[in-house]
Design a protein around this motif. Structure first.
Motif, PDB file in Angstrom:
ATOM      1  N   MET A   1       0.847  -1.128  -0.113  1.00  0.00           N
ATOM      2  CA  MET A   1       0.275   0.147  -0.089  1.00  0.00           C
ATOM      3  C   MET A   1       0.907   1.489  -0.018  1.00  0.00           C
ATOM      4  O   MET A   1       1.537   1.460   0.103  1.00  0.00           O
ATOM      5  CB  MET A   1      -1.161  -0.117   1.223  1.00  0.00           C
ATOM      6  N   GLY A   2       0.915   2.128  -0.576  1.00  0.00           N
ATOM      7  CA  GLY A   2       0.757   3.519  -0.357  1.00  0.00           C
ATOM      8  C   GLY A   2       0.492   4.508   0.695  1.00  0.00           C
ATOM      9  O   GLY A   2      -0.084   4.111   1.596  1.00  0.00           O
ATOM     10  N   PRO A   3       1.042   5.643   0.848  1.00  0.00           N
ATOM     11  CA  PRO A   3       1.098   7.043   2.586  1.00  0.00           C
ATOM     12  C   PRO A   3      -0.280   7.117   2.106  1.00  0.00           C
ATOM     13  O   PRO A   3      -1.167   7.538   3.994  1.00  0.00           O
ATOM     14  CB  PRO A   3       1.774   7.739   1.992  1.00  0.00           C
ATOM     15  N   ASP A   4      -1.100   6.497   1.327  1.00  0.00           N
ATOM     16  CA  ASP A   4      -2.820   7.057   1.132  1.00  0.00           C
ATOM     17  C   ASP A   4      -3.356   6.176   1.251  1.00  0.00           C
ATOM     18  O   ASP A   4      -4.570   6.108   1.779  1.00  0.00           O
ATOM     19  CB  ASP A   4      -3.683   7.698   0.045  1.00  0.00           C
ATOM     20  N   GLY A   5      -3.112   4.707   1.816  1.00  0.00           N
ATOM     21  CA  GLY A   5      -4.152   3.715   2.157  1.00  0.00           C
ATOM     22  C   GLY A   5      -4.132   3.002   1.051  1.00  0.00           C
ATOM     23  O   GLY A   5      -4.904   2.082   0.600  1.00  0.00           O
TER      24      GLY A   5
END
Length: 298
Positions: free
Chosen positions: A17-21
């Motif tokens: 996942m990325g930092p934005d979820g």
């Protein structure tokens, strides 16, 4: 012997996942390729390690679809599809069946604290509703309720309930399961700490967290055991124990996500209420050193 489809090392995949979820499909696909290249015998998307508990229904199905498409029939896909609501578990199992998975992993319902006869009703309802093999998942450390061996033996009589992931870490339970359920019931460890003795007790394999960063090591351990090379298997078992301890020093999958980030195979991020590992901290330092020691990281 258990069904040949549910033997060996199955990786309980992290979900990049990325930092934005948002789920990183490309990283997930690369992870699948790396696992298959390393020789794992099966893949498990949307389990505990995959953070399924924080996913929407649509996200859950999406992850299973990405993994199933990437696998393209090369190894079995055992898709997490459990819920503490029987109707929702049936809906997830139906959706996974449409995607072409090999089986679903069905966890003991959490929070509700069902009695043993309630567990039987829950799992039999799923097995009756969806013509797809089921691997039960007993992890009382997370669900509170412990599914007793006698309950598993009752469920094993259903033609669609073909095995169990036992994450009790109790080798007497493993022995009881083999004794009560017979040789054709797939007995998979859900506890990397006790992998080798679990195999010696009659287990068929493992659904592993450790095989995310170290798939070839776990496959080698399993192959050595099957070949009767117990001294070599024991040496590998002890070699992976330090990594196992580190990966479970924080609630799973915090540390394994960090390890996969260090290897360039996943983002560091986990979904709230978990938090990412501090890469400047002592645990991260230990992880890096251990990955280097195992020749997994330059």
């Amino acid at each position: 012997m258990a069904d040949k489809h549910f033997r060996g090392v199955f990786t309980a995949l992290v979900t990049p996942m990325g930092p934005d979820g948002r789920i990183n499909d490309q990283a997930l696909t690369r992870l699948v390729e790396a696992q298959i290249e390393a020789g794992v015998h099966g893949l498990v998307p949307c389990g505990t390690t995959g953070e399924a508990a924080t996913m929407s229904h649509a996200e859950h199905i999406h992850v299973v679809e990405v993994v199933t498409r990437a696998v393209a029939g090369r190894v079995p896909v055992l898709a997490g599809a459990g819920s503490n609501a029987t109707r929702e578990a049936i809906e997830l199992a139906r959706a996974c069946k449409e995607l072409g998975v090999s089986a679903t992993l069905q966890v003991v319902p959490y929070y509700n604290k069902p009695p043993q006869d309630g567990l039987i009703r829950h799992f039999e309802a799923i097995a009756d509703a969806v013509a797809l093999p089921i691997i039960l998942y007993n992890v009382p450390g997370r669900t509170v309720t412990n599914m007793l061996p006698a309950t598993v033996a009752h469920l094993a009589q259903h033609e669609n309930i073909v095995g169990i992931k036992d994450a009790t870490g109790d080798l007497h339970v493993a022995a009881q399961l083999r004794e009560l359920c017979g040789p054709d019931f797939a007995l998979m460890s859900g506890d990397d700490f006790t992998l080798l003795p679990f195999l010696a007790t009659g287990g068929d394999g493992v659904i592993s967290v450790v095989s995310n960063p170290a798939p070839a090591l776990l496959v080698s351990l399993y192959d050595l055991f099957c070949a009767g090379k117990l001294d070599e298997a024991r040496a590998l078992h002890f070699r992976q124990l330090r990594l196992t301890r580190l990966l479970f020093s924080d609630p799973n999958p915090i540390a394994v996500k960090a390890a996969m980030h260090m290897l360039g195979l996943s983002g560091l991020d986990v979904r709230s209420p978990l938090r990412p590992l501090n890469l400047e901290g002592e645990l991260a330092s230990g992880l890096r050193a251990c990955l280097r020691e195992l020749a997994l990281l330059d």
